[in-house]
Design a protein around this motif. Structure first.
Motif, PDB file in Angstrom:
ATOM      1  N   GLY A   1      29.944  48.471  39.254  1.00  0.00           N
ATOM      2  CA  GLY A   1      29.063  47.951  38.400  1.00  0.00           C
ATOM      3  C   GLY A   1      29.096  46.920  37.293  1.00  0.00           C
ATOM      4  N   VAL A   2      30.208  47.445  36.577  1.00  0.00           N
ATOM      5  CA  VAL A   2      30.564  46.312  35.547  1.00  0.00           C
ATOM      6  C   VAL A   2      31.229  45.088  36.138  1.00  0.00           C
ATOM      7  N   ARG A   3      31.822  45.153  37.283  1.00  0.00           N
ATOM      8  CA  ARG A   3      32.310  43.905  38.043  1.00  0.00           C
ATOM      9  C   ARG A   3      31.139  43.098  38.324  1.00  0.00           C
ATOM     10  N   SER A   4      30.046  43.528  38.906  1.00  0.00           N
ATOM     11  CA  SER A   4      28.798  42.872  39.104  1.00  0.00           C
ATOM     12  C   SER A   4      28.269  42.121  37.914  1.00  0.00           C
ATOM     13  N   VAL A   5      28.297  42.799  37.088  1.00  0.00           N
ATOM     14  CA  VAL A   5      27.500  42.188  35.454  1.00  0.00           C
ATOM     15  C   VAL A   5      28.442  41.219  35.204  1.00  0.00           C
ATOM     16  N   CYS A   6      29.899  41.265  35.278  1.00  0.00           N
ATOM     17  CA  CYS A   6      30.900  40.278  34.698  1.00  0.00           C
ATOM     18  C   CYS A   6      30.745  39.082  35.555  1.00  0.00           C
ATOM     19  N   SER A   7      30.370  39.341  36.886  1.00  0.00           N
ATOM     20  CA  SER A   7      30.251  38.029  37.864  1.00  0.00           C
ATOM     21  C   SER A   7      29.047  37.166  37.276  1.00  0.00           C
ATOM     22  N   VAL A   8      28.147  37.876  37.113  1.00  0.00           N
ATOM     23  CA  VAL A   8      26.702  37.355  36.831  1.00  0.00           C
ATOM     24  C   VAL A   8      26.997  36.525  35.518  1.00  0.00           C
ATOM     25  N   LEU A   9      27.712  36.915  34.594  1.00  0.00           N
ATOM     26  CA  LEU A   9      27.901  36.233  33.137  1.00  0.00           C
ATOM     27  C   LEU A   9      28.956  35.191  33.200  1.00  0.00           C
ATOM     28  N   VAL A  10      29.851  35.468  33.902  1.00  0.00           N
ATOM     29  CA  VAL A  10      30.916  34.218  34.260  1.00  0.00           C
ATOM     30  C   VAL A  10      30.045  33.187  34.971  1.00  0.00           C
ATOM     31  N   VAL A  11      29.388  33.346  35.919  1.00  0.00           N
ATOM     32  CA  VAL A  11      28.402  32.118  36.491  1.00  0.00           C
ATOM     33  C   VAL A  11      27.594  31.485  35.426  1.00  0.00           C
ATOM     34  N   ALA A  12      27.072  32.529  34.840  1.00  0.00           N
ATOM     35  CA  ALA A  12      25.869  31.863  33.797  1.00  0.00           C
ATOM     36  C   ALA A  12      26.746  31.192  32.576  1.00  0.00           C
ATOM     37  N   VAL A  13      27.768  31.611  32.033  1.00  0.00           N
ATOM     38  CA  VAL A  13      28.502  30.873  31.061  1.00  0.00           C
ATOM     39  C   VAL A  13      29.046  29.515  31.794  1.00  0.00           C
ATOM     40  N   GLY A  14      29.577  29.785  32.713  1.00  0.00           N
ATOM     41  CA  GLY A  14      30.081  28.569  33.517  1.00  0.00           C
ATOM     42  C   GLY A  14      29.088  27.543  33.892  1.00  0.00           C
ATOM     43  N   TRP A  15      28.187  27.758  34.342  1.00  0.00           N
ATOM     44  CA  TRP A  15      27.111  26.644  34.517  1.00  0.00           C
ATOM     45  C   TRP A  15      26.436  26.024  33.216  1.00  0.00           C
ATOM     46  N   LEU A  16      26.219  27.027  32.223  1.00  0.00           N
ATOM     47  CA  LEU A  16      25.723  26.462  30.841  1.00  0.00           C
ATOM     48  C   LEU A  16      26.653  25.576  30.237  1.00  0.00           C
ATOM     49  N   TYR A  17      27.912  25.500  30.706  1.00  0.00           N
ATOM     50  CA  TYR A  17      29.325  24.693  30.054  1.00  0.00           C
ATOM     51  C   TYR A  17      29.309  23.455  31.039  1.00  0.00           C
TER      52      TYR A  17
END
Lengths: 504, 124
Positions: free
Chosen positions: A120-136
């Motif tokens: 579960g933690v892994r999935s939440v982190c994956s979503v956040l990595v993609v969000a931060v990465g795209w925002l940047y």
């Protein structure tokens, strides 16, 4: 767009940087054989090369173009951006660098899963990595559009498309190993591309008997507006000091170090390289204040670094220097977007494209390539459709999001035994939602006014404590779920590799 | 072996009086209380060092905005021809960050060396 613009220096510069990038990338390809090469350059990159690569990757369009533009428009309080981007590495060094490397994980989701033993933690982190990465990634592509428009007069869509294609070519062919060489080269290119013009321009300025523009509030290192200004400045400090450790492309780089000590030394060299680089953009801002104040009033301050040489110097000298800064700016887009694309592609390939789909499953490298295509295409489309936020501001929001999600996770994961997976998820959700709402609010409000807009425009000062507190409180409430292997994992994070221990 | 002959000599020994001390890494691997104490001390040392460095950072660089907020007169101070705010934030802060980082790396590596010496084979 200036109809009488001489496009030659810009075109030559962009072509040269593109070709050099592809050639070095292809050369690095000869060393790239295995999946491990692809993802972490087989963990054999030495501190100096690695530090140049981190510097090359980290100095984005926001550093190369954005800082000078912000200083021109707002003055000395904008110096907090480069200071924070550098100090972020000091915070990363003392709290995270060596343990992160020793964790043996490759991405932030890997770290979270290994530490907390939870999908579960892994999935939440994956979503956040993609969000931060795209925002940047978004401002990088938009910056490329601005650069080609103001130096060559090309339509704004051309820049993002060129940068996207080159990044894809490099990332999909050579992976991390070849990108390391490309990015190390690009740090030195960016430094040269700012250093030589600035020396010439300072000589011109001295030759003009060193005029100065009126100081006033421009030399106050604090945002205007009394208490709100103080809040904005401190919130920016929190976002940049703590956000650096949570940026996906920075974190991935640490896994390419041979061991924990090398990770520390690499970070120290990075501090030196960034310190040297960041001396330069504010000088452009100050010179622009004297020679090109109209750029700020016209809302085109992001183009200051690119246009200043032509404004201050006539003839071939000005053209030559324009070519040089254009090359540097283009290197900035290419290197940062490559690093971010690798990070996002790594996560996508592990959690999306590498999964079993319709009974078939792609191999490691094929999944990574498909992930890279998705990682680059989505932000390009958004960059073409969305309005321009201002390069440094958009990057600032990405920092705020990283600081309020991954920073608490890393800090507590590395230093606190009692973190649980439920606590981590709750904290990530609180920080992610808080900063996400703030970003959406900021995008929607065109004319910020009053405390509410200030709090939303620079959210880190309240979202970081919110996420940290949530993580701690929920972990304490779910103390029964502390993972059984916590002690062993912390041993691995903190003991030097020279001690012979069971690191399974 | 069937022929009679002098019986083979047998050396009779008791249990070793002096145990050769095992490397203390096994304590850590087995997660004994002793191992936990070793680990706890390393963790505390490193965390104390990190917090120390961050406190120095907060009390120097971190106090600048407050200082300029409380003493607005500072922004009119010039050193040579450079405003004080520019000198501090544009130039002086970078060598300072590097110095802090350098001091940290030295101390952190010394902590690790001490730890490695402590837990490695005592006979060495």
């Amino acid at each position: 767009m200036n109809p009488g613009l001489d496009a030659a220096p810009g075109i030559v510069a962009v072509t040269a940087v593109t070709i050099a990038t592809l050639v070095i990338g292809t050369w690095g390809l000869r060393f790239s054989r295995t999946t491990s090469d692809f993802f972490v350059a087989s963990r054999t990159v030495r501190p100096r090369l690695n530090a140049s690569a981190i510097g090359g990757e980290y100095l984005s369009a926001a550093s190369f173009l954005g800082v000078a533009g912000l200083v021109l428009t707002f003055g000395a309080d904008m110096l907090w951006y480069p200071v924070g981007w550098t100090a972020g590495y000091l915070v990363l060094l003392v709290l995270v660098a060596a343990p992160l490397r020793r964790s043996g994980a490759y991405t932030l989701p890997d770290f979270a899963e290994a530490r907390l033993g939870s999908r579960g933690v892994r999935s939440v982190c994956s979503v956040l990595v993609v969000a931060v990465g795209w925002l940047y990634l978004l401002p990088q592509f938009q910056g490329a559009g601005i650069t080609l428009r103001s130096t060559v007069g090309a339509p704004t869509w051309l820049g993002p498309v060129i940068v996207g294609m080159v990044v894809l070519a490099n990332v999909t062919s050579g992976g991390m190993r070849s990108i390391t060489f490309v990015q190390a080269f690009q740090y030195w290119l960016k430094l040269t591309a700012l250093l030589i013009p600035v020396m010439v321009l300072l000589a011109v300025w001295a030759g003009d008997s060193a005029p100065t523009a009126g100081g006033g509030t421009w030399s106050v290192p604090l945002a205007s507006g009394g208490g709100q200004g103080l809040y904005v400045t401190y919130s920016l400090i929190i976002a940049t000091f703590l956000g650096t450790m949570g940026l996906p492309h920075v974190v991935v780089r640490f896994y390419t170090n041979p061991d924990g000590r090398a990770a520390r030394r690499t970070t120290l060299v990075v501090l030196a390289l960034l310190g040297v680089f960041y001396l330069l953009p504010p000088v452009y801002g100050a010179l622009g204040r004297i020679y090109a104040p109209e750029l700020a009033t016209a809302g085109r301050s992001d183009a200051l670094v690119l246009e200043l040489p032509r404004i201050m110097l006539d003839g071939p000298a000005g053209e030559l220097l324009t070519g040089l800064v254009t090359a540097g700016a283009f290197a900035a887009f290419l290197s940062t977007s490559s690093g971010l694309s690798i990070a996002v592609a790594g996560v996508l390939s592990q959690d999306v494209t590498g999964r079993v789909w319709g009974g078939r499953r792609l191999g490691g490298v094929a999944a990574f390539r498909l992930g890279a295509v998705i990682a680059v295409t989505v932000p390009i489309i958004v960059a073409l459709a969305a309005p321009n936020l201002g390069v440094a501001r958009a990057v600032g929001l990405a920092f705020a999001m990283a600081a309020s999600t991954f920073c608490p996770l890393l800090l507590l994961g590395i230093w606190w035994r009692r973190l649980t997976s439920v606590g981590a998820i709750a904290g990530l959700a609180a920080g992610g939602l808080g900063s996400g709402v703030a970003i959406a609010w900021t995008l929607a409000v065109s004319d910020p006014d009053g405390w509410a807009d200030t709090l939303m425009g620079q959210p880190a000062a309240w979202t970081v404590p919110l996420a940290l507190a949530t993580m701690v409180v929920v972990s304490l409430l779910t103390a029964a779920r502390i993972p059984a292997h916590t002690g062993r994992f912390l041993v691995r994070l903190h003991t030097p590799e020279s001690v012979d221990l069971d690191r399974s | 072996m069937s022929q009679a002959g002098p019986p083979e000599r047998v050396r009779v020994t008791g249990p070793p009086r002096r145990r050769t001390p095992a490397a203390r890494t096994t304590d850590i691997d087995a997660e004994t209380r002793l191992g936990g104490m070793y680990m706890g001390s390393l963790l505390r040392e490193q965390l104390r060092l990190a917090i120390g460095v961050l406190t120095v950072l907060a009390l120097t660089v971190g106090l600048l905005p407050l200082l300029f907020h409380l003493v607005p007169r500072l922004s009119t101070v010039h050193i040579l021809w450079l405003p004080l705010g520019w000198l501090l934030l544009g130039v002086a802060v970078y060598p300072w960050l590097l110095a802090l980082g350098w001091a940290y790396v030295r101390r952190a590596e010394r902590n690790e060396d001490d730890f490695a010496e402590l837990v490695s084979d005592v006979e060495k």
